[in-house]
Enzyme design. Structure first.
Site, mmCIF file in Angstrom:
data_model
loop_
_atom_site.group_PDB
_atom_site.id
_atom_site.type_symbol
_atom_site.label_atom_id
_atom_site.label_comp_id
_atom_site.label_asym_id
_atom_site.label_seq_id
_atom_site.Cartn_x
_atom_site.Cartn_y
_atom_site.Cartn_z
ATOM 1 N N ARG A 1 -5.370 -2.104 8.812
ATOM 2 C CA ARG A 1 -6.553 -2.945 8.563
ATOM 3 C C ARG A 1 -6.238 -3.989 7.488
ATOM 4 O O ARG A 1 -5.215 -3.896 6.817
ATOM 5 C CB ARG A 1 -7.758 -2.090 8.175
ATOM 6 C CG ARG A 1 -7.480 -1.040 7.152
ATOM 7 C CD ARG A 1 -8.637 -0.026 7.093
ATOM 8 N NE ARG A 1 -8.148 1.263 6.659
ATOM 9 C CZ ARG A 1 -7.838 1.566 5.404
ATOM 10 N NH1 ARG A 1 -7.997 0.675 4.454
ATOM 11 N NH2 ARG A 1 -7.363 2.751 5.090
ATOM 12 N N SER B 1 -7.223 -5.822 -5.834
ATOM 13 C CA SER B 1 -8.346 -6.437 -5.124
ATOM 14 C C SER B 1 -9.615 -6.391 -5.974
ATOM 15 O O SER B 1 -9.697 -5.621 -6.940
ATOM 16 C CB SER B 1 -8.588 -5.713 -3.795
ATOM 17 O OG SER B 1 -9.345 -4.541 -4.009
ATOM 18 N N THR B 2 -10.588 -7.199 -5.572
ATOM 19 C CA THR B 2 -11.871 -7.197 -6.294
ATOM 20 C C THR B 2 -12.553 -5.828 -6.175
ATOM 21 O O THR B 2 -13.433 -5.511 -6.963
ATOM 22 C CB THR B 2 -12.823 -8.280 -5.723
ATOM 23 O OG1 THR B 2 -12.830 -8.165 -4.288
ATOM 24 C CG2 THR B 2 -12.376 -9.672 -6.098
ATOM 25 N N ARG C 1 -11.829 2.139 -9.365
ATOM 26 C CA ARG C 1 -10.880 3.237 -9.604
ATOM 27 C C ARG C 1 -11.057 3.781 -11.028
ATOM 28 O O ARG C 1 -11.628 3.107 -11.877
ATOM 29 C CB ARG C 1 -9.451 2.722 -9.416
ATOM 30 C CG ARG C 1 -9.168 2.389 -7.966
ATOM 31 C CD ARG C 1 -7.723 2.030 -7.783
ATOM 32 N NE ARG C 1 -7.435 1.689 -6.400
ATOM 33 C CZ ARG C 1 -6.220 1.379 -5.958
ATOM 34 N NH1 ARG C 1 -5.186 1.369 -6.780
ATOM 35 N NH2 ARG C 1 -6.022 1.082 -4.704
ATOM 36 N N ARG D 1 -0.047 7.628 -2.448
ATOM 37 C CA ARG D 1 0.460 8.660 -1.525
ATOM 38 C C ARG D 1 1.905 9.042 -1.870
ATOM 39 O O ARG D 1 2.289 10.205 -1.813
ATOM 40 C CB ARG D 1 0.387 8.153 -0.081
ATOM 41 C CG ARG D 1 0.236 9.281 0.911
ATOM 42 C CD ARG D 1 -0.080 8.787 2.305
ATOM 43 N NE ARG D 1 -1.163 7.804 2.331
ATOM 44 C CZ ARG D 1 -1.379 6.987 3.354
ATOM 45 N NH1 ARG D 1 -0.577 7.001 4.404
ATOM 46 N NH2 ARG D 1 -2.378 6.133 3.315
ATOM 47 N N TRP D 2 2.681 8.037 -2.240
ATOM 48 C CA TRP D 2 4.074 8.285 -2.642
ATOM 49 C C TRP D 2 4.095 9.269 -3.814
ATOM 50 O O TRP D 2 4.898 10.206 -3.845
ATOM 51 C CB TRP D 2 4.730 6.959 -3.052
ATOM 52 C CG TRP D 2 6.168 7.062 -3.426
ATOM 53 C CD1 TRP D 2 7.253 6.879 -2.602
ATOM 54 C CD2 TRP D 2 6.700 7.348 -4.733
ATOM 55 N NE1 TRP D 2 8.417 7.047 -3.314
ATOM 56 C CE2 TRP D 2 8.106 7.326 -4.619
ATOM 57 C CE3 TRP D 2 6.129 7.617 -5.981
ATOM 58 C CZ2 TRP D 2 8.953 7.567 -5.706
ATOM 59 C CZ3 TRP D 2 6.967 7.864 -7.056
ATOM 60 C CH2 TRP D 2 8.363 7.836 -6.926
ATOM 61 N N HIS E 1 2.451 3.657 -8.955
ATOM 62 C CA HIS E 1 2.296 2.228 -9.268
ATOM 63 C C HIS E 1 3.518 1.704 -10.017
ATOM 64 O O HIS E 1 3.985 0.592 -9.774
ATOM 65 C CB HIS E 1 1.035 2.001 -10.100
ATOM 66 C CG HIS E 1 -0.232 2.324 -9.361
ATOM 67 N ND1 HIS E 1 -0.441 1.952 -8.053
ATOM 68 C CD2 HIS E 1 -1.361 2.982 -9.745
ATOM 69 C CE1 HIS E 1 -1.642 2.367 -7.662
ATOM 70 N NE2 HIS E 1 -2.210 3.002 -8.663
ATOM 71 N N SER F 1 -8.402 -4.945 4.886
ATOM 72 C CA SER F 1 -8.945 -4.634 3.557
ATOM 73 C C SER F 1 -9.291 -5.895 2.758
ATOM 74 O O SER F 1 -8.927 -6.007 1.580
ATOM 75 C CB SER F 1 -7.986 -3.749 2.765
ATOM 76 O OG SER F 1 -7.765 -2.542 3.454
ATOM 77 N N LEU G 1 11.261 -20.501 -4.247
ATOM 78 C CA LEU G 1 10.208 -19.599 -3.757
ATOM 79 C C LEU G 1 8.979 -19.626 -4.656
ATOM 80 O O LEU G 1 9.094 -19.573 -5.880
ATOM 81 C CB LEU G 1 10.765 -18.166 -3.714
ATOM 82 C CG LEU G 1 9.756 -17.045 -3.403
ATOM 83 C CD1 LEU G 1 9.397 -17.050 -1.914
ATOM 84 C CD2 LEU G 1 10.312 -15.679 -3.799
ATOM 85 N N ARG H 1 -0.874 9.241 -9.900
ATOM 86 C CA ARG H 1 -0.906 7.976 -9.152
ATOM 87 C C ARG H 1 -0.197 6.844 -9.894
ATOM 88 O O ARG H 1 0.476 6.013 -9.281
ATOM 89 C CB ARG H 1 -2.354 7.557 -8.881
ATOM 90 C CG ARG H 1 -3.046 8.387 -7.820
ATOM 91 C CD ARG H 1 -4.515 7.996 -7.707
ATOM 92 N NE ARG H 1 -4.698 6.616 -7.290
ATOM 93 C CZ ARG H 1 -4.616 6.188 -6.025
ATOM 94 N NH1 ARG H 1 -4.371 7.042 -5.068
ATOM 95 N NH2 ARG H 1 -4.805 4.922 -5.734
ATOM 96 N N ASP I 1 0.835 -1.204 0.000
ATOM 97 C CA ASP I 1 0.000 0.000 0.000
ATOM 98 C C ASP I 1 0.872 1.258 0.000
ATOM 99 O O ASP I 1 2.000 1.241 0.496
ATOM 100 C CB ASP I 1 -0.894 -0.041 1.259
ATOM 101 C CG ASP I 1 -2.071 0.902 1.159
ATOM 102 O OD1 ASP I 1 -2.314 1.446 0.068
ATOM 103 O OD2 ASP I 1 -2.735 1.108 2.184
HETATM 104 C C1 V07 Z 1 0.916 -3.850 -9.261
HETATM 105 C C2 V07 Z 1 2.716 -2.577 -8.096
HETATM 106 C C3 V07 Z 1 2.931 -3.036 -6.674
HETATM 107 C C4 V07 Z 1 2.164 -2.203 -5.695
HETATM 108 C C5 V07 Z 1 0.700 -2.497 -5.653
HETATM 109 C C6 V07 Z 1 -0.198 -2.001 -6.760
HETATM 110 C C7 V07 Z 1 0.453 -1.722 -8.083
HETATM 111 C C8 V07 Z 1 3.283 -6.377 -9.760
HETATM 112 C C9 V07 Z 1 2.191 -6.928 -10.371
HETATM 113 C C10 V07 Z 1 2.061 -8.248 -10.934
HETATM 114 C C11 V07 Z 1 0.851 -8.925 -10.839
HETATM 115 C C12 V07 Z 1 0.721 -10.205 -11.349
HETATM 116 C C13 V07 Z 1 1.801 -10.795 -11.926
HETATM 117 C C14 V07 Z 1 3.011 -10.160 -12.010
HETATM 118 C C15 V07 Z 1 3.150 -8.878 -11.513
HETATM 119 C C16 V07 Z 1 1.190 -5.981 -10.251
HETATM 120 C C17 V07 Z 1 -0.853 -4.999 -10.393
HETATM 121 C C18 V07 Z 1 -0.397 -3.910 -9.691
HETATM 122 C C19 V07 Z 1 -2.264 -5.056 -10.872
HETATM 123 F F1 V07 Z 1 1.690 -12.053 -12.387
HETATM 124 N N1 V07 Z 1 3.002 -5.170 -9.299
HETATM 125 N N2 V07 Z 1 1.711 -4.916 -9.574
HETATM 126 N N3 V07 Z 1 -0.072 -6.033 -10.674
HETATM 127 N N4 V07 Z 1 1.363 -2.767 -8.538
#
Ligand code: V07
Length: 265
Positions: free
Chosen positions: A212, A83-84, A89, A42-43, A55, A214, A149, A51, A38
């Site tokens: 929380r 999340s669902t 957004r 904000r960053w 990300h 969430s 892993l 935003r 999370d």
């Molecule tokens: C997302 C970057 C990390 C912070 C949280 C929200 C934004 C990696 C993935 C990802 C997801 C599935 C996958 C490989 C990489 C990702 C979303 C958002 C939707 F198989 N970061 N990241 N997917 N954020």
């Protein structure tokens, strides 16, 4: 001057990290770590950036954290990526988020294959765009035989939704005689959850100061140690992960011997 300072900090940090890793490995490690990543928005707003810039920066942090988890011998790292509830957004932001798996695997997949990391996903595939699903599925396929892993992305995941689905599938299986209605135990119930291949998380980390859950892994976090940090996800460093693990180790030493709670797979 700024550059010099930064370099010094990095090389000192690296040295410390190796020593810290050695120490941490002497004690009981969490086998499964889950992270709510999370604070990207904000960053970005702190820097007057959009935003999506947060990300993008947040995606970059996933690599070093995955490398460190692998190096420590952590069995499962579950990351809450989407999340669902996130569909509400702005469309532009959702569209951008759905491209992040591409961005991530575009540069990182060969290393994951090489480093024996196995990619998995937990969440509903139906609503995800085809291009997102394709790259994720490709990564899952390419790392299928890896034994190190497990890097498990929670993507279009919601805890209540998961429990509700489990109930619906149990009812279905009871109707078809696959499961006996009278004998549904906690253990059998967990088989119907999306995390059914993994142990429950030992440690949950949430960044960005929110205290929380969430809607994250509601069933599985029943006995988990929670570590909350004010650090925003794009600033979350290897040191921060080690801090959280050290906190976990201090707590498990304090409870010593009383650790038989929870279901062990
Ligand atoms: C997302 C970057 C990390 C912070 C949280 C929200 C934004 C990696 C993935 C990802 C997801 C599935 C996958 C490989 C990489 C990702 C979303 C958002 C939707 F198989 N970061 N990241 N997917 N954020």
């Amino acid at each position: 001057m700024l550059k010099k300072l930064k370099l010094r900090k990095t090389s000192k940090g690296t040295q410390n990290i190796e020593a810290r890793i050695e120490n941490i490995k002497k004690h009981e490690l969490p086998k499964h770590i889950a992270i709510i990543m999370d604070g990207n928005g904000r960053w970005a707003s702190k820097r007057a950036m959009p935003r999506i810039a947060g990300h993008h920066e947040g995606t970059k942090r996933v690599k070093p954290i995955t490398r460190l988890a692998n190096k420590l011998g952590i069995e499962v790292l579950t990351l809450y990526a989407f999340s669902t509830e996130n569909w509400i957004r702005p469309k532009m932001e959702v569209d951008y988020l759905m491209k992040l798996p591409q961005e991530f695997f575009g540069t990182f997949l060969p290393e994951l294959v090489e480093e024996n990391v196995r990619v998995q996903m937990m969440g509903h595939k139906e609503r995800l765009p085809e291009h997102t699903l394709n790259v994720v599925q490709n990564a899952i396929d390419d790392t299928r035989n890896n034994t190190g892993l497990v890097l498990n992305f929670a993507l279009n995941y919601g805890g209540r939704d998961e429990i509700l689905n489990a109930v619906q599938n149990i009812l279905h299986d009871a109707d078809s005689g696959i499961i006996d209605k009278e004998s549904i135990t906690e253990e059998k119930f967990t088989n119907y959850l999306m995390s059914n291949k993994y142990k429950d998380p030992d440690l949950l980390i949430r960044t960005s100061g929110e205290i929380r859950l969430s809607n994250f892994m509601l069933w599985q976090l029943a006995y988990t140690e929670f570590v909350f940090t004010d650090v925003l996800w794009p600033d979350f460093s290897e040191d921060d992960l080690l801090n959280a693990i050290e906190e976990y180790q201090r707590r498990s030493r304090r409870y010593g011997g009383l650790q038989s709670e929870g279901n062990q797979k």
